[in-house]
Design an enzyme around this catalytic site. Sequence first.
Site, PDB file in Angstrom:
ATOM      1  N   HIS A  67       1.044  23.236  61.153  1.00 21.88           N
ATOM      2  CA  HIS A  67       0.808  24.503  60.057  1.00 21.88           C
ATOM      3  C   HIS A  67      -0.920  24.419  60.044  1.00 21.88           C
ATOM      4  O   HIS A  67      -1.331  23.804  59.221  1.00 21.88           O
ATOM      5  CB  HIS A  67       1.517  24.449  58.903  1.00 21.88           C
ATOM      6  CG  HIS A  67       2.932  24.199  59.066  1.00 21.88           C
ATOM      7  ND1 HIS A  67       3.640  25.427  59.413  1.00 21.88           N
ATOM      8  CD2 HIS A  67       3.653  23.311  58.908  1.00 21.88           C
ATOM      9  CE1 HIS A  67       4.844  25.041  59.137  1.00 21.88           C
ATOM     10  NE2 HIS A  67       5.089  23.741  59.000  1.00 21.88           N
ATOM     11  N   GLU A  98       6.451  23.278  64.357  1.00 25.71           N
ATOM     12  CA  GLU A  98       6.397  24.314  63.426  1.00 25.71           C
ATOM     13  C   GLU A  98       5.054  25.251  63.385  1.00 25.71           C
ATOM     14  O   GLU A  98       4.620  25.631  62.095  1.00 25.71           O
ATOM     15  CB  GLU A  98       6.600  23.626  62.133  1.00 25.71           C
ATOM     16  CG  GLU A  98       7.779  22.508  61.869  1.00 25.71           C
ATOM     17  CD  GLU A  98       8.106  22.137  60.433  1.00 25.71           C
ATOM     18  OE1 GLU A  98       7.714  22.745  59.337  1.00 25.71           O
ATOM     19  OE2 GLU A  98       8.890  21.370  60.340  1.00 25.71           O
ATOM     20  N   ASP A 123       2.191  27.637  62.822  1.00 27.95           N
ATOM     21  CA  ASP A 123       1.911  28.911  62.553  1.00 27.95           C
ATOM     22  C   ASP A 123       0.390  28.672  62.160  1.00 27.95           C
ATOM     23  O   ASP A 123      -0.447  27.603  62.089  1.00 27.95           O
ATOM     24  CB  ASP A 123       2.674  29.361  61.543  1.00 27.95           C
ATOM     25  CG  ASP A 123       3.037  28.416  60.210  1.00 27.95           C
ATOM     26  OD1 ASP A 123       2.158  27.316  60.282  1.00 27.95           O
ATOM     27  OD2 ASP A 123       3.823  28.653  59.619  1.00 27.95           O
TER      28      ASP A 123
HETATM   29  C1  XIL Z   1      10.098  25.779  54.710  1.00 29.20           C
HETATM   30  C2  XIL Z   1      10.869  27.151  55.119  1.00 29.20           C
HETATM   31  O1  XIL Z   1      10.212  27.766  55.947  1.00 29.20           O
HETATM   32  C3  XIL Z   1      10.917  27.970  53.815  1.00 29.20           C
HETATM   33  O2  XIL Z   1      11.701  28.955  53.905  1.00 29.20           O
HETATM   34  C4  XIL Z   1      11.888  26.873  52.601  1.00 29.20           C
HETATM   35  O3  XIL Z   1      11.813  27.636  51.360  1.00 29.20           O
HETATM   36  C5  XIL Z   1      10.868  25.616  52.469  1.00 29.20           C
HETATM   37  O4  XIL Z   1      10.799  24.999  53.865  1.00 29.20           O
HETATM   38  N1  XIL Z   1       7.783  21.720  56.934  1.00 29.20           N
HETATM   39  C6  XIL Z   1       9.125  21.672  57.146  1.00 29.20           C
HETATM   40  C7  XIL Z   1       9.555  22.747  57.110  1.00 29.20           C
HETATM   41  O5  XIL Z   1       9.368  20.714  57.816  1.00 29.20           O
HETATM   42  O6  XIL Z   1      11.093  22.605  56.790  1.00 29.20           O
HETATM   43  C8  XIL Z   1       9.355  23.542  55.830  1.00 29.20           C
HETATM   44  O7  XIL Z   1      10.145  24.828  55.976  1.00 29.20           O
HETATM   45  C9  XIL Z   1       7.638  24.134  55.916  1.00 29.20           C
HETATM   46  C10 XIL Z   1       6.946  22.746  56.113  1.00 29.20           C
END
Ligand code: XIL
Length: 454
Positions: free
Chosen positions: A228, A255, A257
């Site tokens: 992220h 993940e 973004d």
């Molecule tokens: C986030 C989801 O995107 C949301 O919809 C939820 O409300 C909270 O969790 N790290 C992770 C993910 O491992 O599971 C998280 O996802 C974002 C941060």
Amino acid sequence: MRALAVGLLVAGTVLVPTGAANAGTTLGTSAAEKGRYFGAAVGTYKFNDNTYMTVLNREFNSLVAENEMKWDATEPQRGVFNFSAGDRIVNHARSRGMKVRGHTLLWHAQQPGWAQGLSGGDLRNAAINHVTQVASHFRGQIYSWDVVNEAFADGGSGARRDSNLQRTGNDWIEAAFRAARAADPGAKLCYNDYNTDGINAKSTGIYNMVRDFKQRGVPIDCVGFQSHLGTTIAGDYQANLQRFADLGVDVEITELDVTQGGNQANIYATVTRACLAISRCTGITVWGVRDCDSWRGSDNALLFDCAGNKKPAYTAVLDALNGGTTPNPTGNRFRNEGSGRCLDVNGASSANGAQMIIWDCHSNANQQFTQNGRALQVMGKCLDVPNNAAAGTRVQIYDCHGGANQQWNVNSNGTISNAQTGLCLDVNGAATANGSAVIVWGCHGGANQRWARA
Ligand code: XIL
């Protein structure tokens, strides 16, 4: 020139496991041609949105549940399991030949209320039972499981994060991995975390745990890097992935973004190229489909706008997937690996003393270099650093005179070193923004010192 050619040949052999690849036209097909997957996190509550499903089905060849496989979703009451939403995602993926990542078996967040109220041996038993039941239910259908998510603390300690799970004893992570292996021997088992995007105290804490697990035979197959990201990316992003791969585990970008408004397209491309450069990087997952589907609110952090249109970041990723491991060896530009930008004469000047910067790669003359022996010519001048320049001196252009301060070795590891001082072309401070200064600095081979023909 000879050294460069050898370096590219070696890179090509290692990095393109599937052999000669064609350029794909979607993220999934392009990644597949490089032997990788390109996935998205999805929510079943969007499955009746046509725009969403059109993009999802066209572009991605792997899915992960954004929330539907978490503890609160799958075991809302102790011993009472609900797999309906998770199954729906798995079924959709399988019907279209997509992979499925499992996310996540144990995490300090999104626990059901009943588990939040447990501690000690009771919590440990409930947690391990949860791992066993969920991994057994999805047995045979999951490419890789995030067995444990976010168990390390942020900041400089390199230590575990405090949580109810951690308070059951430091061995809770290995117990979870052993239970997951027993329940689904076919799934790769990953540890997954964030703020691990370079070599830092947190990533090193995880690195030490993985090394220990490998040494002691605790079953672990992969490490997930959530990625992220904001408006910058660590210069040692790739090097960090590589050190984990060197431990004998796969690495996955799980993940991804990136905040829009800074360097979004470049950062996405840098992450993509980093994964392609590492044979054990098996794929990339973005955390959502369109900006409006993202958990990151107004960051506009994804590859598609809210209408489902491809953004510049999308094109940058696709280009990187199609060309990322095969830099054009006859290209006249030098693209810096850390920033994704090209070596550039500031202001397209041809004056003596005009300084070198990095800038978005384009086809104008101030990025076009001709190699003449060990001279690098651009704008009718030669790449030059003042005589016997110290580390930190800015690189410029100057009338060609053949002096040693204008002679450069293009090395097989991607660095370009000055024949007089041995110092390397370096983006000052590992900066990534347009206009960042190019200096000479002691060679360390980091991404801000690696330049590929492009
Ligand atoms: C986030 C989801 O995107 C949301 O919809 C939820 O409300 C909270 O969790 N790290 C992770 C993910 O491992 O599971 C998280 O996802 C974002 C941060």
